[in-house]
Design a protein around this motif. Sequence first.
Motif, mmCIF file in Angstrom:
data_model
loop_
_atom_site.group_PDB
_atom_site.id
_atom_site.type_symbol
_atom_site.label_atom_id
_atom_site.label_comp_id
_atom_site.label_asym_id
_atom_site.label_seq_id
_atom_site.Cartn_x
_atom_site.Cartn_y
_atom_site.Cartn_z
ATOM 1 N N ARG A 1 2.495 5.196 7.915
ATOM 2 C CA ARG A 1 2.744 5.709 6.561
ATOM 3 C C ARG A 1 2.104 7.075 6.319
ATOM 4 N NH1 ARG A 1 0.944 1.654 4.285
ATOM 5 N NH2 ARG A 1 -1.120 2.475 3.839
ATOM 6 N N PRO A 2 0.859 7.340 6.742
ATOM 7 C CA PRO A 2 0.290 8.678 6.533
ATOM 8 C C PRO A 2 1.065 9.783 7.249
ATOM 9 C CG PRO A 2 -1.460 7.090 6.973
ATOM 10 C CD PRO A 2 -0.169 6.395 7.249
ATOM 11 N N PHE B 1 0.838 -1.198 0.000
ATOM 12 C CA PHE B 1 0.000 0.000 0.000
ATOM 13 C C PHE B 1 0.872 1.247 0.000
ATOM 14 C CE2 PHE B 1 -3.269 -2.942 0.946
ATOM 15 C CZ PHE B 1 -4.478 -2.333 0.658
ATOM 16 N N CYS B 2 0.297 2.320 -0.477
ATOM 17 C CA CYS B 2 1.007 3.603 -0.514
ATOM 18 C C CYS B 2 0.074 4.707 -0.046
ATOM 19 C CB CYS B 2 1.490 3.906 -1.941
ATOM 20 S SG CYS B 2 0.158 4.154 -3.142
ATOM 21 N N THR B 3 0.653 5.824 0.347
ATOM 22 C CA THR B 3 -0.091 7.039 0.674
ATOM 23 C C THR B 3 0.445 8.163 -0.197
ATOM 24 O OG1 THR B 3 -0.480 6.371 2.967
ATOM 25 C CG2 THR B 3 -0.699 8.705 2.459
ATOM 26 N N SER C 1 -0.523 -0.002 -4.080
ATOM 27 C CA SER C 1 0.516 0.655 -4.885
ATOM 28 C C SER C 1 0.307 0.449 -6.376
ATOM 29 C CB SER C 1 1.896 0.131 -4.475
ATOM 30 O OG SER C 1 2.147 0.399 -3.110
ATOM 31 N N SER D 1 -4.878 6.790 0.550
ATOM 32 C CA SER D 1 -4.090 5.578 0.757
ATOM 33 C C SER D 1 -4.746 4.455 -0.034
ATOM 34 C CB SER D 1 -4.027 5.213 2.248
ATOM 35 O OG SER D 1 -3.299 6.176 2.983
ATOM 36 N N GLY E 1 -8.822 1.771 -1.422
ATOM 37 C CA GLY E 1 -8.347 3.061 -0.957
ATOM 38 C C GLY E 1 -9.333 3.855 -0.140
#
Length: 533
Positions: A449-450, A90-92, A160, A157, A141
């Motif tokens: 991460r956030p 996952f990404c933010t 990815s 979020s 997300g």
Amino acid sequence: MRQNVKRLVRSCLNQYQTRQCSSKVQRDSPFPTSDIKLNSDLCLKTSLSEPVVGLPPAIFSTPDSSASESRITTLSNGLRVASEKQFGNFCTVGVVIDAGSRYEVAYPSGVSHFLEKLAFSSSKSYGDREKILHSLEKHGGICDCQSTKDTFIYAASAESNGLNDVIRLIADVVLRPNITEEEVEFARQVVSYELENLNIQPNQDPILLELIHAAAWRDNTLGLPKLCPPENIDKINRHTLFTFLRSHFTPERIVLAGVGVEHEALVEAAQKYFVEEKPIWEENQSLGSRLEVDPSIAQYTGGLITQEKDLSDVSLGPTPMPELAHFVLGLESSSHRDDDFIAYCVLNMLMGGGGSFSAGGPGKGMYTRLYTQVLNRYHWMHNATAYNHAYGDSGVFCIHGASHPSQIADVASVITSQFVGMSRNLDVVDFERAKKQLQSMLLMNLEARPVVFEDLGRQVLFTGIRKRPEEFIQKIGAITKEDIYRVAKRLLASKPAIAALGNLKNLPEHRAIEEALLSKDGKISRRSRFTLF
């Protein structure tokens, strides 16, 4: 039947052999019986501190600092793209914008409040909010928008592998929103409800935050309200909102940040959706007008702002909250670019505090000064908490206290004495604990991460670079007691900013509070009371 008998006989034999083996180990071993296992005879012959004979040497992983380094690229239109790799699927990602209520001097106050409520509504490529949320759900997300005094943050979020779709969505809601008349009217209703709810809920912190900023920077920049004043709800319209967007949501004021993404992929998506596709106000010149951005530096003024309010019935029921009066005393600190910023953070952790009913370990503040010297000594104090609000050009260090209205004068006296006491009698154990707490809090927060995303975006927006956590850890460790004494005296040299809320008939005069801060013990004379005459 015969098979069951065989199983029973086999089980009995196994148990007998086990007991025989165990008894042999117990006779030969010097260790207590409770620590012995069936294979303990083998374990006792194997060293735990030497490599096992016959096995290849162990290969241990080593941390690679370059894998988590921040990368920054400036695009042709001035927009900055910052990224940092992070393990996981996952990404933010999102944008941090140099905008907010401090820039609303030429607008009706409340524009940022409205835009925050209008975020992730319909846009050029997405017909309504449902389509936006459905697009995010395809990649697992979520999204959010927050505005502060000096920034706007739009973030999401998601997985990815959905980076391109998420960047397209964020670019669309930031640069190409529709902001229809129906959406503006709905935002008016939401803002009205939020203001009404703030006035009736027991937690008065959002209102106190507005009041102390208004007292510290009266009628300028950081003192302008973030919450929309009730009288401005009907004044803010579609043209006003687009004028603010056209003037402040420009590429050179935006940082696109991503955590858990490949930098090249993020730059490619930014080029496509933030550079090649134009903002909606450039395609349609009738949407708003261009105004010059207010370049004013925050001017700390200090002063007194009070709000008489009946808080006797804000929390009814079987376990009602007591009627409280709130007192906040603030003194000018520093910006987050100042060399003394870290020292103020340590001082804030040292003072700590919280509510009288809070529980927990040192991380909750039980060993901070406002607990040991205030909440544990004065049973009538409902709250005593220290805050340090730092911005790009100024800051305010404040302590919030709350009690029954009949004790508000004593609350003010206790808080002034705590401010005066900051500049002397610093216990070494408390000081070292505060530094360790600040270091651990920094590292624990950056595990999320956030939080890393916001830290990355804010640092690049205001300084152009991102300092590593190791640098801050080192700076915190280098703070000395003399640094704390020095910044405490710097606080006391400024004019006090005072905010008070509730039944304030026993509130001391502003002059009496100023005199107490200049005295040796910080106590306020009981003869001083606030009066309007």
